[in-house]
Enzyme design. Structure first.
Site, PDB file in Angstrom:
ATOM      1  N   ALA A  70      35.581  44.275  -7.438  1.00 28.65           N
ATOM      2  CA  ALA A  70      34.487  44.900  -6.706  1.00 28.65           C
ATOM      3  C   ALA A  70      33.187  44.425  -7.336  1.00 28.65           C
ATOM      4  CB  ALA A  70      34.589  46.413  -6.790  1.00 28.65           C
ATOM      5  N   GLN A  72      30.726  45.974  -8.337  1.00 29.93           N
ATOM      6  CA  GLN A  72      30.339  46.792  -9.501  1.00 29.93           C
ATOM      7  C   GLN A  72      31.405  46.797 -10.591  1.00 29.93           C
ATOM      8  OE1 GLN A  72      27.614  47.895 -10.487  1.00 29.93           O
ATOM      9  NE2 GLN A  72      26.354  47.692  -8.664  1.00 29.93           N
ATOM     10  N   SER A  73      32.194  45.757 -10.661  1.00 33.49           N
ATOM     11  CA  SER A  73      33.266  45.684 -11.656  1.00 33.49           C
ATOM     12  C   SER A  73      32.737  45.801 -13.090  1.00 33.49           C
ATOM     13  CB  SER A  73      33.999  44.350 -11.504  1.00 33.49           C
ATOM     14  OG  SER A  73      34.818  44.104 -12.630  1.00 33.49           O
ATOM     15  N   ASN A  74      33.291  46.743 -13.830  1.00 31.70           N
ATOM     16  CA  ASN A  74      32.977  46.839 -15.256  1.00 31.70           C
ATOM     17  C   ASN A  74      33.656  45.717 -16.034  1.00 31.70           C
ATOM     18  OD1 ASN A  74      31.539  49.402 -15.136  1.00 31.70           O
ATOM     19  ND2 ASN A  74      33.529  50.269 -14.597  1.00 31.70           N
TER      20      ASN A  74
END
Ligand SMILES: *Cc1c(COP(=O)(O)O)cnc(C)c1O
Length: 328
Positions: A70, A72-74
């Site tokens: 995604a 917003q992948s951490n």
């Protein structure tokens, strides 16, 4: 097989401490493991995995890494930092709102696409390839396309599994479990967010055969019931690294799907309430995609008596995503 090497990235051990106010509120002996405080690229559970994954990237002689996730992948944020340190090119295929085909696209939007982690990815020099929303299979196809392009340009590419969940990622969390053994004993329940599965798998592997029951709270719907099968496979890989057969079965992997809400990446009312509760009672921040939903589960399970005694909540990080959510 010898245990795999690692490169140091995170500050270990991460702190572990008691939550006095919420222990009283919930009627349990509640502790928290602070993997939000790894000291590495704003924290989070992916730093531990990357210590082993990057060692493997270097062993393979790769010049580039291609991930997917995604937007917003951490994981991509922390991967970008790890690649920066080691001079490795870092690219990733991303979608705003990837989803499970069988579950369909959620109606509500996932957390915001352009700031927060994305901004940090830019600072770290990660090459993001934005694709139109689609299901996870479509995202993996975009990842393969990026790999082909980089190879054509002369790079030797290492393909990163989603969320860093190869056996290296699971192995990192076996070691995280060993770290806890030095910090706190007699834990009845360990509650963690779970998505690509290696955090939950490594911890479940380590604590199998002890009094500690590991409960994973899924951030993803799992309409095809694939997650636990994937985790069993990861655990079998860990057996090889550890030279010890724990033979983890589906019964050893307690994965709860009841706190996903409307879909992966879509904030839930229960998660928002949990974030506020921990913030207002303990001054600790959680994220809307993973740890907030997991903490909502912990509160529900404690209130209904399904977990009791000494409980350890694993804070997996993700705080930058708070700045991507539209509103609280
Ligand atoms: C990736 C992530 C998880 C899930 O960990 P997995 O090992 O992928 O299951 C949980 N919380 C946060 C904040 C994450 O970034």
């Amino acid at each position: 097989m010898p245990a795999p090497p690692k490169v140091p990235l995170v500050l270990l051990p991460t702190p572990l401490h008691r939550l006095d106010r919420l222990s009283e509120d919930l009627g349990i002996d509640l502790w928290i493991k602070r993997d939000d405080l790894t000291g590495f690229a704003l924290g989070g559970n992916k730093g531990r995995k990357l210590e082993y994954l990057i060692a493997d990237v270097l062993a393979c002689g790769a010049t580039a890494v291609v991930a997917c996730g995604a937007v917003q992948s951490n994981f991509i944020r922390q991967l970008g930092a790890a690649c920066a340190i080691h001079g490795i090119r870092c690219a990733a295929a991303v979608m705003d709102r990837p989803y499970y085909a069988a579950a369909g696209m959620p109606e509500k939007a996932a957390i915001g696409p352009r700031n927060a982690n994305v901004r940090i990815d830019g600072l770290l020099g990660v090459e993001l390839h934005h694709a139109e929303d689609g299901d996870w299979e479509a995202l993996y196809a975009v990842q393969d396309g990026v790999i082909r392009d980089l190879e054509a340009a002369g790079d030797k590419v290492y393909k990163m599994p989603i969320g860093g969940s190869s056996v290296f990622g699971a192995w990192a969390f076996v070691n995280a479990g060993r770290e806890v053994d030095e910090q706190l004993t007699d834990i009845d329940y360990l509650v963690t967010s779970s998505s690509s599965g290696s955090t939950h798998t490594g911890l479940a592997w380590h604590f199998k055969g002890t009094r500690t029951k590991v409960v994973g709270i899924s951030a993803d719907p799992d309409p095809d019931r694939e997650l636990v099968d994937d985790m069993v496979e990861l655990a079998a890989g860990v057996d090889q690294f550890a030279d010890a057969a724990k033979n983890v079965t589906p019964e050893d992997l307690d994965l709860r799907l009841d706190w996903v809400g409307e879909g992966y990446g879509v904030p839930s009312a229960a998660g928002t309430n949990a974030i506020q509760t921990l913030a207002r009672r303990e001054g600790i921040l959680l994220d809307p995609v993973y740890s907030g939903k997991a903490f909502a589960a912990l509160m529900d399970l404690a209130k209904s008596g399904q977990i009791s005694g000494r409980v350890l909540f694993w804070h997996t990080g993700g705080i930058p995503a708070l700045f991507a959510a539209d509103r609280e």
